[in-house]
Design an enzyme around this catalytic site. Structure first.
Site, short mmCIF file in Angstrom:
data_model
loop_
_atom_site.label_atom_id
_atom_site.label_comp_id
_atom_site.label_asym_id
_atom_site.label_seq_id
_atom_site.Cartn_x
_atom_site.Cartn_y
_atom_site.Cartn_z
N GLU A 166 38.42 44.30 39.56
CA GLU A 166 39.61 44.41 40.52
C GLU A 166 40.15 45.94 40.54
O GLU A 166 41.44 46.02 40.18
CB GLU A 166 40.77 43.33 40.00
N GLU A 184 36.33 34.94 41.62
CA GLU A 184 37.17 34.46 40.77
C GLU A 184 38.27 33.50 41.81
O GLU A 184 38.54 33.76 42.82
CB GLU A 184 38.25 35.25 40.35
C1 GAL Z 1 42.68 38.38 38.31
C2 GAL Z 1 41.77 39.16 37.19
C3 GAL Z 1 41.45 38.03 36.23
C4 GAL Z 1 42.74 37.32 35.70
C5 GAL Z 1 43.02 36.40 37.01
C6 GAL Z 1 44.19 35.58 36.77
O1 GAL Z 1 43.13 38.94 39.03
O2 GAL Z 1 40.76 39.55 37.80
O3 GAL Z 1 41.02 38.86 34.92
O4 GAL Z 1 43.49 38.20 35.39
O5 GAL Z 1 43.45 37.39 38.02
O6 GAL Z 1 44.50 34.80 37.70
#
Ligand code: GAL
Length: 705
Positions: free
Chosen positions: A164, A320
């Site tokens: 990210e 994710e």
């Molecule tokens: C994303 C990040 C992850 C984790 C996740 C939690 O932004 O890439 O590492 O922090 O959020 O929602």
């Protein structure tokens, strides 16, 4: 990865994200947070859930490289072998998103500095200056070490650069950044006089006589030069991209043939994803719609359409999502039963070929210990685990959709340069924000079941019967010429307010707004007329309002009887120059003046909305949609039901039907098919439970009865 498959009937080309067959399912796995005995249970449970891809190493730098001169790969070797034995492929992160303490203390200058001169401390993550030579050298070294060690490992399926970019740190104002900014400016402008012209430094005595005099736009007493700020936005996106490209170059050199991605953050202002995606082998995205927001799926659809569009419609990967609640909102509402499944299917419905999560096993320590996971703290007895297993089983049933594609029926123009320039300070209204201007347009299309692609301003538009431009504040003449040619040749363009204002230096186009769009739209703007917060201006659709503006300011923003629509945030005093008026302002000072216009040019048509119509935008868009013949994927789509269609190379179609509402819905079908989720053949309709879904395989046209 493109594979050509020859059957006895035909040759089809399918896009595969990785060599892993079917849809991808899994998540971030942070095994360094657990004793190795737990890993054995992890892989056993992954098999039970149908996990076929895990992302490892995202935050492993400190573990992999305990100090400048030692490496510890043993644990990762064992992990790779374990995954391989259990049929789980690895998406290996380059681990560079969180530099370890020893590196930070050896090079304190790599910590990022805010515009106010505050150096941010170690103790969180993403604590690096994008232009720091020390950070970049260490990141590239780590990437090379990982690539050399794992390039031939049979479990390796994908490289995951960093994590990210731009999440916590999007800009840094330290001396290293200043040096890099000056280098970037020299490359962009050539000489200091060119920069002076571009930045308009005749204003407020801002003239420079050498690049050495230029600093990043740190906090200053008053408004900072807008072109300096615009160049800064461009530079910051490029500076992070340069870091990414440095790692990518290593992976391409050392580990050719293994695809590379970095996880995007949906529609993120800081990074020009059109430019970034040119350097990705596949696009992946992190998406966290808020379960507390009943319209969150509309925004999610918009982001997914963008992700699909970034590589011209190729499948993308949901890298994710949260299985249930996140931990970083003020109030973190979990996903009610069925929502996780529905939202996962929504990503597939909009072109994803996999659904991954943050994270596999819930952490017990650290800032994210209350974040949901595929395997919750309660273990396999948890409701969340049942949902994890159920979704895995369903994705296996949907495996055949991998590689199929969607195509939007209309295009939406998105230009990061224009977004950045639009949101600079000292404009007629600070309420003109790109996401807020875009959302009602997108929501109107979503509500009408129209799938759209996003396109950059440089795109060829020929295949689209309709192009929508909710805002084009910054518009160079080349793009305006392309839009004009598109309309002359028979295209249909709908343009939103405050467009055609500035050139790429953020200088106002001379001769009246909307500058290079004036002839195309057949109107001229006399004055911008922003609407105060909380007020609205009535707009009447039939053009039947009395002629002429009112001088009666006292009645401004009062809505007279019979007005159809409401403008908010923004209106404009415009005059037509050949365009016909489709709607007029019906209250306030502008009452009687044109609000919405249509101009015929060559074989095409250009509409102009001179105001922001918020929730009423769709009532105007209905006109161009009808003229362009752009409609829903399915006629008679009930409220709250989202329908999209993926096309396979063999002519089959996959019709996704998703019920986002709380009421059962019956969806009439024009072609019977088979619901891949249940295996059942459909008749002339499908009934969807609240939060229910169906994924119908429809036969190729020649196979239909
Ligand atoms: C994303 C990040 C992850 C984790 C996740 C939690 O932004 O890439 O590492 O922090 O959020 O929602």
């Amino acid at each position: 990865m493109t594979a050509t498959v020859t059957t006895d009937r035909l040759t089809v080309t399918t896009d595969r994200l990785t060599r892993v067959p079917g849809l991808l399912y899994g998540g971030d796995w942070n095994p360094e947070q657990w004793p190795e005995q737990v890993w054995a249970e992890d892989v056993k449970l992954m098999a039970e859930a149908g996990v076929n891809l895990v992302t490892v190493g995202v935050f492993s730098w400190a573990r992999l490289q305990p100090d400048a001169d030692s490496w510890d790969f043993g644990w990762l070797d064992r992990l790779f072998d374990l995954c391989h034995r259990h049929g789980v492929a690895v998406d290996l992160a380059t681990a560079t998103a969180s530099p370890p303490a020893w590196l930070v203390r050896a090079h304190p200058e790599l910590l990022p500095v805010t515009a106010d001169g505050v150096r941010l401390e170690f103790g969180s993550r993403q604590h690096y200056c994008p232009s720091s030579p020390a950070y970049r050298e260490a990141a590239v070294r780590l990437t090379r070490a990982l690539a050399e060690r794992y390039r031939h490992h049979p479990a390796l399926a994908l490289w995951h650069i960093h994590n990210e970019y731009g999440d916590h740190v999007q800009e840094c104002f330290c001396p290293d950044s200043a040096v890099d900014f000056r280098r970037w400016l020299r490359e962009r402008h050539g000489g200091i006089e060119e920069l002076n012209r571009s930045w308009g430094t005749a204003f407020w005595s801002q003239r420079y006589t050498s690049f050495e005099q230029i600093e990043p736009p740190r906090t200053a007493p008053g408004p900072v030069n807008p072109t300096q700020l615009l160049d800064w936005r461009r530079f910051c996106s490029d500076a992070l991209l340069a870091l990414h490209r440095a790692e990518k170059a290593v992976l391409d050199e050392v580990s050719p043939g293994v695809p590379v991605t970095t996880n995007f953050m949906s529609m993120l202002k800081a990074l020009d994803y059109w430019e970034w995606s040119r350097h990705e082998d596949l696009v992946s995205d992190d998406a966290y719609p808020d379960p507390a927001d009943p319209r969150a799926h509309v925004n999610a659809a918009m982001n997914y359409d963008l992700m699909r569009s970034l590589k011209g419609g190729r499948p993308w990967l949901l890298m994710e999502q949260a299985p249930s609640a996140v931990s970083w909102r003020p109030v973190n509402v979990p996903k009610r039963p069925g929502l996780y499944r529905l939202w996962s299917l929504q990503a597939l419905a909009r072109g994803a070929d996999g659904v991954l999560h943050f994270q596999w096993r819930a952490s017990v320590a650290g800032a994210e210990k209350f974040h949901s996971a595929m395997l919750p703290h309660r273990g396999t007895a948890a409701r969340g685990w049942q949902e994890t297993v159920r979704l895995g089983a369903e994705l296996r049933r949907l495996g055949e959709i991998a590689g199929s594609r969607l195509r939007g029926r209309a295009a939406v123009l998105l230009d990061w340069d224009s977004w950045w320039a639009l949101e600079l300070d000292d404009h007629p209204s600070a309420r003109m924000r790109w996401p807020e201007l875009l959302r009602p347009w997108y929501a109107a299309l979503h509500e009408r079941g129209v799938t759209v692609d996003f396109v950059p301003p440089t795109a060829g538009l020929d295949g689209y019967p309709l192009v929508l431009a909710p805002n084009l504040y910054l518009l160079d003449t080349a793009t305006a010429d392309r839009l004009t040619a598109y309309v002359r040749d028979g295209g249909r363009l709908v343009c939103g307010p405050f467009s055609g204002i500035a050139d790429r230096h953020d200088h106002i186009h001379p001769g009246g707004h909307p500058g290079p769009l004036r002839e195309l739209l057949g109107i001229v703007v006399d004055e911008h007329w922003p609407i105060p917060d909380g007020a609205t201006t009535a707009v009447r659709l039939d053009g039947a309002a009395p002629d002429g503006p009112r001088s009666d300011g006292a009645e401004a923003h009062a809505e007279p009887h019979g007005a159809d629509l409401r403008a908010e945030r923004w209106s404009e005093w415009i005059e037509t120059e050949g365009a016909e008026t489709l709607a007029r302002y019906a209250s306030g000072t502008l009452a009687g003046l044109p609000a919405v216009t249509r101009n015929r040019l060559g074989a095409g048509t250009a509409w102009y909305l001179s105001c922001h119509l918020g929730a009423d935008t769709g009532r105007v868009l209905d006109l161009p949609l009808a003229e362009a013949g752009v409609g829903a994927e399915l006629p008679d789509l009930p409220a709250d039901v989202e329908a999209t269609r993926r096309h396979a190379a063999d002519g089959r179609q996959y019709l996704f039907l998703l019920n986002h509402g709380g009421v059962e819905r019956r969806v009439p079908l024009d072609t019977p098919g088979t619901d891949l989720l249940t295996g059942a053949a459909t008749g002339d309709a499908v009934t969807l439970a609240p939060l229910g879904a169906a994924v119908l395989r429809l036969p190729a046209a020649e196979e239909r009865p």
